[in-house]
Scaffold this motif. Structure first.
Motif, PDB file in Angstrom:
ATOM      1  N   ASP A 284       0.993  -1.096   0.156  1.00  0.00           N
ATOM      2  CA  ASP A 284       0.170   0.248   0.383  1.00  0.00           C
ATOM      3  C   ASP A 284       0.769   1.206  -0.004  1.00  0.00           C
ATOM      4  O   ASP A 284       1.989   1.022   0.781  1.00  0.00           O
ATOM      5  CB  ASP A 284      -1.098  -0.066   1.255  1.00  0.00           C
ATOM      6  N   ASP A 285       0.790   2.245  -0.845  1.00  0.00           N
ATOM      7  CA  ASP A 285       1.185   3.758  -0.750  1.00  0.00           C
ATOM      8  C   ASP A 285       1.391   4.504   0.601  1.00  0.00           C
ATOM      9  O   ASP A 285       2.019   4.889   0.541  1.00  0.00           O
ATOM     10  CB  ASP A 285       0.880   4.663  -2.339  1.00  0.00           C
ATOM     11  N   ALA A 286       0.593   3.831   1.317  1.00  0.00           N
ATOM     12  CA  ALA A 286       0.017   4.929   2.440  1.00  0.00           C
ATOM     13  C   ALA A 286       0.737   3.906   3.388  1.00  0.00           C
ATOM     14  O   ALA A 286       0.268   2.720   4.135  1.00  0.00           O
ATOM     15  CB  ALA A 286      -1.628   4.949   2.830  1.00  0.00           C
ATOM     16  N   ALA A 287       1.398   4.446   4.647  1.00  0.00           N
ATOM     17  CA  ALA A 287       1.940   3.263   5.531  1.00  0.00           C
ATOM     18  C   ALA A 287       1.237   3.571   6.619  1.00  0.00           C
ATOM     19  O   ALA A 287       1.227   2.196   7.217  1.00  0.00           O
ATOM     20  CB  ALA A 287       3.647   4.509   6.462  1.00  0.00           C
ATOM     21  N   PHE A 288       0.271   4.473   6.656  1.00  0.00           N
ATOM     22  CA  PHE A 288      -0.579   4.504   7.600  1.00  0.00           C
ATOM     23  C   PHE A 288      -1.683   2.901   7.127  1.00  0.00           C
ATOM     24  O   PHE A 288      -2.168   2.778   8.530  1.00  0.00           O
ATOM     25  CB  PHE A 288      -1.769   5.375   8.782  1.00  0.00           C
ATOM     26  N   MET A 289      -1.618   2.533   6.858  1.00  0.00           N
ATOM     27  CA  MET A 289      -2.778   1.466   6.291  1.00  0.00           C
ATOM     28  C   MET A 289      -2.010   0.673   6.061  1.00  0.00           C
ATOM     29  O   MET A 289      -2.785  -0.788   6.533  1.00  0.00           O
ATOM     30  CB  MET A 289      -2.977   1.832   4.272  1.00  0.00           C
ATOM     31  N   ARG A 290      -0.945   0.883   5.584  1.00  0.00           N
ATOM     32  CA  ARG A 290       0.025  -0.915   6.007  1.00  0.00           C
ATOM     33  C   ARG A 290       0.015  -1.065   7.523  1.00  0.00           C
ATOM     34  O   ARG A 290       0.065  -2.232   7.974  1.00  0.00           O
ATOM     35  CB  ARG A 290       1.712  -0.784   5.718  1.00  0.00           C
ATOM     36  N   ILE A 291       0.658  -0.152   8.308  1.00  0.00           N
ATOM     37  CA  ILE A 291       0.587   0.029   9.511  1.00  0.00           C
ATOM     38  C   ILE A 291      -0.750  -0.890  10.362  1.00  0.00           C
ATOM     39  O   ILE A 291      -0.653  -1.571  10.963  1.00  0.00           O
ATOM     40  CB  ILE A 291       0.803   0.859  10.581  1.00  0.00           C
ATOM     41  N   LYS A 292      -1.946  -0.262   9.803  1.00  0.00           N
ATOM     42  CA  LYS A 292      -3.133  -0.245  10.221  1.00  0.00           C
ATOM     43  C   LYS A 292      -3.609  -2.409   9.699  1.00  0.00           C
ATOM     44  O   LYS A 292      -3.826  -3.076  10.244  1.00  0.00           O
ATOM     45  CB  LYS A 292      -4.260  -0.081   9.602  1.00  0.00           C
ATOM     46  N   LEU A 293      -3.029  -2.813   8.594  1.00  0.00           N
ATOM     47  CA  LEU A 293      -3.266  -4.115   7.874  1.00  0.00           C
ATOM     48  C   LEU A 293      -2.325  -5.178   8.747  1.00  0.00           C
ATOM     49  O   LEU A 293      -2.873  -6.102   9.182  1.00  0.00           O
ATOM     50  CB  LEU A 293      -2.680  -4.311   6.750  1.00  0.00           C
ATOM     51  N   LYS A 294      -1.332  -4.382   9.128  1.00  0.00           N
ATOM     52  CA  LYS A 294       0.066  -5.401   9.660  1.00  0.00           C
ATOM     53  C   LYS A 294      -0.485  -5.560  11.147  1.00  0.00           C
ATOM     54  O   LYS A 294      -0.471  -6.643  11.800  1.00  0.00           O
ATOM     55  CB  LYS A 294       1.632  -4.671   9.608  1.00  0.00           C
ATOM     56  N   ASP A 295      -1.128  -4.366  11.939  1.00  0.00           N
ATOM     57  CA  ASP A 295      -2.160  -4.429  12.721  1.00  0.00           C
ATOM     58  C   ASP A 295      -2.916  -6.373  13.263  1.00  0.00           C
ATOM     59  O   ASP A 295      -2.398  -6.737  13.757  1.00  0.00           O
ATOM     60  CB  ASP A 295      -2.012  -3.384  13.548  1.00  0.00           C
ATOM     61  N   ILE A 296      -3.638  -5.828  11.980  1.00  0.00           N
ATOM     62  CA  ILE A 296      -4.782  -6.416  11.870  1.00  0.00           C
ATOM     63  C   ILE A 296      -4.373  -8.155  11.964  1.00  0.00           C
ATOM     64  O   ILE A 296      -4.597  -9.281  12.688  1.00  0.00           O
ATOM     65  CB  ILE A 296      -5.800  -6.343  11.273  1.00  0.00           C
ATOM     66  N   LEU A 297      -3.103  -8.551  11.053  1.00  0.00           N
ATOM     67  CA  LEU A 297      -3.026  -9.056  10.624  1.00  0.00           C
ATOM     68  C   LEU A 297      -1.944 -10.089  11.905  1.00  0.00           C
ATOM     69  O   LEU A 297      -2.229 -11.315  11.994  1.00  0.00           O
ATOM     70  CB  LEU A 297      -1.646  -9.289   9.101  1.00  0.00           C
ATOM     71  N   ASN A 298      -1.164  -9.792  12.457  1.00  0.00           N
ATOM     72  CA  ASN A 298      -0.706  -9.647  13.601  1.00  0.00           C
ATOM     73  C   ASN A 298      -0.478 -10.623  14.238  1.00  0.00           C
ATOM     74  O   ASN A 298      -0.963 -11.689  15.054  1.00  0.00           O
ATOM     75  CB  ASN A 298       0.691  -8.878  13.748  1.00  0.00           C
ATOM     76  N   LYS A 299      -1.893  -9.937  15.084  1.00  0.00           N
ATOM     77  CA  LYS A 299      -2.702 -10.216  15.412  1.00  0.00           C
ATOM     78  C   LYS A 299      -4.363 -11.558  15.870  1.00  0.00           C
ATOM     79  O   LYS A 299      -4.813 -11.864  16.196  1.00  0.00           O
ATOM     80  CB  LYS A 299      -4.069  -8.958  16.702  1.00  0.00           C
ATOM     81  N   ASN A 300      -3.999 -11.510  14.100  1.00  0.00           N
ATOM     82  CA  ASN A 300      -4.485 -13.052  13.841  1.00  0.00           C
ATOM     83  C   ASN A 300      -3.911 -13.621  13.392  1.00  0.00           C
ATOM     84  O   ASN A 300      -4.537 -14.493  12.201  1.00  0.00           O
ATOM     85  CB  ASN A 300      -5.828 -12.423  13.041  1.00  0.00           C
ATOM     86  N   GLY A 301      -2.847 -13.851  14.003  1.00  0.00           N
ATOM     87  CA  GLY A 301      -3.021 -15.492  13.231  1.00  0.00           C
ATOM     88  C   GLY A 301      -1.438 -15.791  12.114  1.00  0.00           C
ATOM     89  O   GLY A 301      -0.900 -16.191  11.675  1.00  0.00           O
ATOM     90  N   TYR A 302      -1.254 -14.588  11.522  1.00  0.00           N
ATOM     91  CA  TYR A 302      -0.619 -14.094   9.896  1.00  0.00           C
ATOM     92  C   TYR A 302       0.563 -13.425  10.601  1.00  0.00           C
ATOM     93  O   TYR A 302       0.561 -12.630  11.214  1.00  0.00           O
ATOM     94  CB  TYR A 302      -1.039 -13.337   8.817  1.00  0.00           C
TER      95      TYR A 302
END
Length: 120
Positions: free
Chosen positions: A9-27
């Motif tokens: 994603d070109d938006a850093a905050f979107m990458r951070i949000k998505l990483k957070d979701i993924l990390n908390k859910n076993g990815y």
């Protein structure tokens, strides 16, 4: 360990949000990229199980990057991310080989449901 994911994603905050979701859910987020060209390089080097790909980005958009990744690995699993109102782009992405798509802003449940579905 969970499935390895490349977040694009070109938006850093979107990458951070998505990483957070993924990390908390076993990815496991193994790499990230801010445009399509970076995505292709990261895909080659990190060999993720799946990719979340923004559609609208500078340098090279997500659909071009999707096509390139599919040429590298025809079985690559790529989930497109798009803002509301980009239905035609989403259809182009599906035709180009995307496995699914997620609409922004991200809803945790929808993200996980989509990724769980395509990674089985």
């Amino acid at each position: 360990m969970g499935k390895k994911v490349l977040v694009v994603d070109d938006a850093a905050f979107m990458r951070i949000k998505l990483k957070d979701i993924l990390n908390k859910n076993g990815y496991e987020v193994v790499a990230e990229a801010a445009n399509g060209e970076e995505a292709i390089e990261q895909f080659k080097s990190s060999q993720p199980d799946l990719v979340t790909m923004d559609i609208t980005m500078p340098e090279m958009d997500g659909i071009e990057a999707l096509k390139a990744i599919k040429q590298i690995d025809g079985s690559a699993t790529v989930v497109m991310c798009s803002a509301m109102g980009q239905q035609s782009m989403v259809m182009d992405a599906i035709r180009a080989g995307a496995s699914d798509f997620i609409v922004k802003p991200f809803d945790t449940e929808r993200v996980i449901k989509a990724l769980d579905k395509v990674s089985q």
